[in-house]
Design a protein around this motif. Structure first.
Motif, PDB file in Angstrom:
ATOM      1  N   GLU A  63       0.838  -1.205   0.000  1.00  0.00           N
ATOM      2  CA  GLU A  63       0.000   0.000   0.000  1.00  0.00           C
ATOM      3  C   GLU A  63       0.880   1.265   0.000  1.00  0.00           C
ATOM      4  O   GLU A  63       1.736   1.426   0.872  1.00  0.00           O
ATOM      5  N   VAL A  64       0.638   2.137  -0.989  1.00  0.00           N
ATOM      6  CA  VAL A  64       1.463   3.349  -1.090  1.00  0.00           C
ATOM      7  C   VAL A  64       0.675   4.649  -0.870  1.00  0.00           C
ATOM      8  O   VAL A  64       1.212   5.740  -1.045  1.00  0.00           O
ATOM      9  N   GLY A  65      -0.611   4.509  -0.475  1.00  0.00           N
ATOM     10  CA  GLY A  65      -1.455   5.711  -0.349  1.00  0.00           C
ATOM     11  C   GLY A  65      -0.869   6.823   0.518  1.00  0.00           C
ATOM     12  O   GLY A  65      -0.803   7.976   0.089  1.00  0.00           O
ATOM     13  N   PRO A  66      -0.422   6.506   1.727  1.00  0.00           N
ATOM     14  CA  PRO A  66       0.074   7.591   2.587  1.00  0.00           C
ATOM     15  C   PRO A  66       1.318   8.297   2.027  1.00  0.00           C
ATOM     16  O   PRO A  66       1.570   9.461   2.348  1.00  0.00           O
ATOM     17  N   ARG A  67       2.082   7.621   1.194  1.00  0.00           N
ATOM     18  CA  ARG A  67       3.286   8.253   0.607  1.00  0.00           C
ATOM     19  C   ARG A  67       3.012   8.709  -0.833  1.00  0.00           C
ATOM     20  O   ARG A  67       2.921   9.896  -1.114  1.00  0.00           O
ATOM     21  N   ASP A  68       2.855   7.785  -1.754  1.00  0.00           N
ATOM     22  CA  ASP A  68       2.672   8.151  -3.170  1.00  0.00           C
ATOM     23  C   ASP A  68       1.351   8.890  -3.341  1.00  0.00           C
ATOM     24  O   ASP A  68       1.232   9.818  -4.143  1.00  0.00           O
ATOM     25  N   GLY A  69       0.349   8.461  -2.580  1.00  0.00           N
ATOM     26  CA  GLY A  69      -0.968   9.080  -2.684  1.00  0.00           C
ATOM     27  C   GLY A  69      -0.945  10.516  -2.217  1.00  0.00           C
ATOM     28  O   GLY A  69      -1.403  11.422  -2.923  1.00  0.00           O
ATOM     29  N   LEU A  70      -0.391  10.740  -1.036  1.00  0.00           N
ATOM     30  CA  LEU A  70      -0.489  12.087  -0.461  1.00  0.00           C
ATOM     31  C   LEU A  70       0.575  13.051  -0.986  1.00  0.00           C
ATOM     32  O   LEU A  70       0.375  14.264  -0.934  1.00  0.00           O
ATOM     33  N   GLN A  71       1.702  12.540  -1.500  1.00  0.00           N
ATOM     34  CA  GLN A  71       2.796  13.451  -1.893  1.00  0.00           C
ATOM     35  C   GLN A  71       2.374  14.451  -2.963  1.00  0.00           C
ATOM     36  O   GLN A  71       2.975  15.509  -3.114  1.00  0.00           O
ATOM     37  N   ASN A  72       1.317  14.125  -3.687  1.00  0.00           N
ATOM     38  CA  ASN A  72       0.876  14.972  -4.787  1.00  0.00           C
ATOM     39  C   ASN A  72      -0.193  15.975  -4.364  1.00  0.00           C
ATOM     40  O   ASN A  72      -0.620  16.797  -5.170  1.00  0.00           O
ATOM     41  N   GLU A  73      -0.641  15.879  -3.117  1.00  0.00           N
ATOM     42  CA  GLU A  73      -1.695  16.794  -2.642  1.00  0.00           C
ATOM     43  C   GLU A  73      -1.055  18.134  -2.261  1.00  0.00           C
ATOM     44  O   GLU A  73      -0.132  18.175  -1.441  1.00  0.00           O
ATOM     45  N   SER A  74      -1.571  19.222  -2.837  1.00  0.00           N
ATOM     46  CA  SER A  74      -0.935  20.514  -2.555  1.00  0.00           C
ATOM     47  C   SER A  74      -1.331  21.072  -1.182  1.00  0.00           C
ATOM     48  O   SER A  74      -0.510  21.685  -0.504  1.00  0.00           O
ATOM     49  N   ALA A  75      -2.579  20.830  -0.755  1.00  0.00           N
ATOM     50  CA  ALA A  75      -2.969  21.327   0.579  1.00  0.00           C
ATOM     51  C   ALA A  75      -2.396  20.381   1.635  1.00  0.00           C
ATOM     52  O   ALA A  75      -2.614  19.163   1.564  1.00  0.00           O
TER      53      ALA A  75
ATOM     54  N   LEU B 172      -5.856   1.873   7.533  1.00  0.00           N
ATOM     55  CA  LEU B 172      -5.412   0.953   6.475  1.00  0.00           C
ATOM     56  C   LEU B 172      -4.938  -0.360   7.092  1.00  0.00           C
ATOM     57  O   LEU B 172      -5.256  -1.446   6.603  1.00  0.00           O
ATOM     58  N   VAL B 173      -4.203  -0.244   8.184  1.00  0.00           N
ATOM     59  CA  VAL B 173      -3.712  -1.450   8.865  1.00  0.00           C
ATOM     60  C   VAL B 173      -4.889  -2.224   9.459  1.00  0.00           C
ATOM     61  O   VAL B 173      -4.959  -3.454   9.354  1.00  0.00           O
ATOM     62  N   ASP B 174      -5.842  -1.502  10.009  1.00  0.00           N
ATOM     63  CA  ASP B 174      -7.023  -2.154  10.574  1.00  0.00           C
ATOM     64  C   ASP B 174      -7.832  -2.885   9.484  1.00  0.00           C
ATOM     65  O   ASP B 174      -8.505  -3.883   9.757  1.00  0.00           O
TER      66      ASP B 174
ATOM     67  N   THR C 176       3.748 -11.616  -7.486  1.00  0.00           N
ATOM     68  CA  THR C 176       2.834 -11.791  -6.347  1.00  0.00           C
ATOM     69  C   THR C 176       2.825 -10.580  -5.409  1.00  0.00           C
ATOM     70  O   THR C 176       2.203 -10.631  -4.351  1.00  0.00           O
ATOM     71  N   THR C 177       3.523  -9.510  -5.782  1.00  0.00           N
ATOM     72  CA  THR C 177       3.454  -8.270  -4.990  1.00  0.00           C
ATOM     73  C   THR C 177       3.000  -7.137  -5.898  1.00  0.00           C
ATOM     74  O   THR C 177       3.618  -6.879  -6.942  1.00  0.00           O
ATOM     75  N   VAL C 178       1.917  -6.488  -5.498  1.00  0.00           N
ATOM     76  CA  VAL C 178       1.336  -5.423  -6.324  1.00  0.00           C
ATOM     77  C   VAL C 178       1.201  -4.159  -5.483  1.00  0.00           C
ATOM     78  O   VAL C 178       0.632  -4.184  -4.388  1.00  0.00           O
ATOM     79  N   ASP C 179       1.735  -3.047  -5.995  1.00  0.00           N
ATOM     80  CA  ASP C 179       1.596  -1.756  -5.313  1.00  0.00           C
ATOM     81  C   ASP C 179       0.244  -1.148  -5.686  1.00  0.00           C
ATOM     82  O   ASP C 179      -0.184  -1.234  -6.848  1.00  0.00           O
ATOM     83  N   SER C 180      -0.384  -0.499  -4.724  1.00  0.00           N
ATOM     84  CA  SER C 180      -1.621   0.231  -5.032  1.00  0.00           C
ATOM     85  C   SER C 180      -1.838   1.263  -3.946  1.00  0.00           C
ATOM     86  O   SER C 180      -1.171   1.253  -2.909  1.00  0.00           O
ATOM     87  N   SER C 181      -2.785   2.148  -4.214  1.00  0.00           N
ATOM     88  CA  SER C 181      -3.002   3.283  -3.321  1.00  0.00           C
ATOM     89  C   SER C 181      -4.489   3.367  -2.953  1.00  0.00           C
ATOM     90  O   SER C 181      -5.347   3.406  -3.847  1.00  0.00           O
ATOM     91  N   ALA C 182      -4.768   3.362  -1.665  1.00  0.00           N
ATOM     92  CA  ALA C 182      -6.164   3.389  -1.214  1.00  0.00           C
ATOM     93  C   ALA C 182      -6.894   4.576  -1.834  1.00  0.00           C
ATOM     94  O   ALA C 182      -6.389   5.706  -1.823  1.00  0.00           O
ATOM     95  N   GLY C 183      -8.048   4.301  -2.387  1.00  0.00           N
ATOM     96  CA  GLY C 183      -8.866   5.366  -2.969  1.00  0.00           C
ATOM     97  C   GLY C 183      -8.345   5.862  -4.312  1.00  0.00           C
ATOM     98  O   GLY C 183      -8.921   6.765  -4.909  1.00  0.00           O
TER      99      GLY C 183
END
Ligand SMILES: CC(C)(COP(=O)([O-])OP(=O)([O-])OC[C@H]1O[C@@H](n2cnc3c(N)ncnc32)[C@H](O)[C@@H]1OP(=O)([O-])[O-])[C@@H](O)C(=O)NCCC(=O)NCCSC(=O)C[C@@](C)(O)CC(=O)[O-]
Length: 308
Positions: free
Chosen positions: A20-32, A46-48, A238-245
């Motif tokens: 899961e890369v959402g908190p890093r790859d996902g958020l790095q592009n958010e300007s606010a 996400l862990v839960d 067998t390992t796939v990166d993805s981003s929540a939402g």
């Protein structure tokens, strides 16, 4: 909540690890700038939901990615259960020092397969990036850390166009030689199609990098991410990166849009009976909550279909 009908298919793995890369790859592009407490809550949720590998943040130069300038503070707020892997992105020795001071046990180095993106993303040349990575990886390994290697622009570059497959394999194989335990093959701008995916994975295995060391990282710019994923699974990945939402994109890659959404991936894997350990309902609830925090709807098709 609706689930896909279960119909298995031959030639696919029984189990897939979602990185899961959402908190890093996902958020790095958010300007606010997102509050650090919200980031921590996002990771906890996400862990839960059952994700056991969550890339939490980056120790890059804070001026280059202001959104993740709070990396150390974020890690201080996290108290993740045993068995959860929380890698962070590190470009150089300065980043490694900061990561070590924050108690990190796993890092990811990120290399470019092209000259232009090396300049834009790392202020480096294609060759010079290894001057930065070599001592960083060595010191990380000496400190007992696990090191993942990303290769960006594997299938196309917005400035250079097509990227020669040999060039990609050369960069990736060098990262493996330096000690990376896993290589994530990045379609940074989401242009790949399945034939390219098959060709690249086979080129790596022909060059001596076994398929169990490879992971795939797709962006969904041209709507190809799921087709590319199932193609990669058929090749033994067998390992796939993805981003929540479906959050995401690289601020230094022109035309990079969201990553493959974890929910879209999960819908496909659940339908195929491929085990991940992740709970779709909890994940959709989390991404809907995060979309509310960001003030815009999730681009994930599955979140849109199930959250309404
Ligand atoms: C690599 C650098 C640092 C070179 O940036 P630079 O300006 O060339 O750095 P430098 O080595 O010349 O140092 C300049 C100053 O920055 C400091 N510095 C140097 N490094 C750090 C650090 N780590 N943390 C904090 N400070 C740092 C350093 O200490 C020095 O401070 P001074 O002596 O002047 O006071 C910069 O280009 C950078 O941070 N780039 C990161 C860009 C980025 O994060 N891009 C997004 C991630 S990649 C991606 O998303 C793709 C991926 C992985 O998802 C896969 C895919 O989709 O393809």
């Amino acid at each position: 909540m609706r689930e896909p009908q279960l119909v298995t298919a031959e030639g696919l793995p029984d189990r897939v690890t979602i990185y899961e890369v959402g908190p890093r790859d996902g958020l790095q592009n958010e300007s606010a700038i997102v509050d650090v407490a919200v980031k921590a809550e996002f990771i906890r949720r996400l862990v839960d939901a059952g994700l056991t590998t969550v890339e939490t943040t980056s120790f890059v130069h804070p001026k280059w990615v202001p959104q993740l300038a709070d990396a150390a503070e974020l890690l201080e707020q996290l108290d993740l259960p045993d068995g959860v892997r929380a890698p962070v992105l590190v470009p150089n020795e300065r980043g490694l020092d900061r990561a070590l001071a924050a108690g990190v046990r796993e890092i990811a180095i990120f290399a470019s397969a092209t000259e232009t993106f090396a300049t834009k993303n790392l202020n480096s040349t294609l060759d010079e990036q290894f001057t930065m990575f070599t001592p960083t990886i060595q010191r990380a390994l000496d400190a007992g850390l696990t090191v993942r290697g990303y290769v960006s622009m594997c299938y196309g570059d917005p400035w250079e166009g097509d990227v020669p497959i040999d060039q990609v394999v050369k960069v990736g194989a060098r990262l493996v030689e330096l000690g990376c335990h896993e290589l994530s093959l990045g379609d940074t701008i989401g242009v790949a199609t399945p034939g390219q995916v098959t060709a690249l994975i086979r080129a790596f295995t022909a060059a001596g990098v076994p398929v169990d060391k490879l992971a795939v990282h797709f962006h969904d710019t041209y709507g190809q991410a799921l087709a590319n994923t199932v193609t990669a699974l058929r090749e033994g990945i067998t390992t796939v990166d993805s981003s929540a939402g479906g959050l995401g994109g690289c601020p230094y890659a022109e035309s990079a849009t969201g990553n493959l959404a974890t929910e879209d991936l999960l819908w496909q894997l659940n339908g195929l009976g491929i085990h991940t350990g992740v709970n779709l309902e909890k994940l959709v609830t989390t991404s809907t909550w995060m979309a509310g925090q960001l003030g815009k709807p999730s681009p994930s098709r599955v979140v849109q279909a199930l959250a309404g």
